[in-house]
Design a protein around this motif. Structure first.
Motif, PDB file in Angstrom:
ATOM      1  N   GLU A 139       0.819  -1.214   0.000  1.00 12.31           N
ATOM      2  CA  GLU A 139       0.000   0.000   0.000  1.00 12.31           C
ATOM      3  C   GLU A 139       0.854   1.266   0.000  1.00 12.31           C
TER       4      GLU A 139
ATOM      5  N   VAL B  22       1.300   2.307  -3.535  1.00 15.63           N
ATOM      6  CA  VAL B  22       0.048   2.847  -4.062  1.00 15.63           C
ATOM      7  C   VAL B  22      -0.199   4.255  -3.512  1.00 15.63           C
TER       8      VAL B  22
ATOM      9  N   MET C 187      -5.695  -0.857  -4.782  1.00 12.36           N
ATOM     10  CA  MET C 187      -4.939  -2.080  -4.539  1.00 12.36           C
ATOM     11  C   MET C 187      -5.703  -3.294  -5.063  1.00 12.36           C
TER      12      MET C 187
ATOM     13  N   ASN D 226      -5.236  -3.479  -8.683  1.00 11.78           N
ATOM     14  CA  ASN D 226      -3.900  -3.958  -9.063  1.00 11.78           C
ATOM     15  C   ASN D 226      -3.802  -5.475  -8.980  1.00 11.78           C
TER      16      ASN D 226
END
Length: 89
Positions: free
Chosen positions: A43, A46, A84, A87
């Motif tokens: 994270e 991101v 996320m 992804n």
């Protein structure tokens, strides 16, 4: 505020060989630990990517205020979570 230190001007040559080796080992260990942390927390990538994207798109004049607003958004965790999930697909 702490005084700024110009790291380029630090003379590592004043360290003994033992101190230089300990410093080198410390740097290696720190890099390894940082890499492990970043790999276990995707994270972070991101979060940073989302922030940089917004900065480059909006080009704010006051980056500090912009960053404070960006990272204090009440729904930031939701936005990052959804990115996320996107992804992983």
């Amino acid at each position: 505020m702490a005084a700024k230190v110009d790291l380029a001007k630090l003379d590592v040559g004043v360290l003994t060989a033992d101190q230089q080796e300990k410093l080198r080992q410390f740097k290696i260990k720190t890099r390894i630990n940082n890499e492990k942390y970043l790999r276990s927390h995707p994270e972070v990538e991101v979060l940073i990517g989302d922030f940089l994207r917004d900065v480059l798109l909006k080009r704010p004049v006051d980056i500090r205020d912009f960053a404070a607003d960006h990272f204090n958004k009440p729904d930031l965790h939701v936005v990052i979570g959804s990115k996320m999930e996107g992804n992983m697909e």
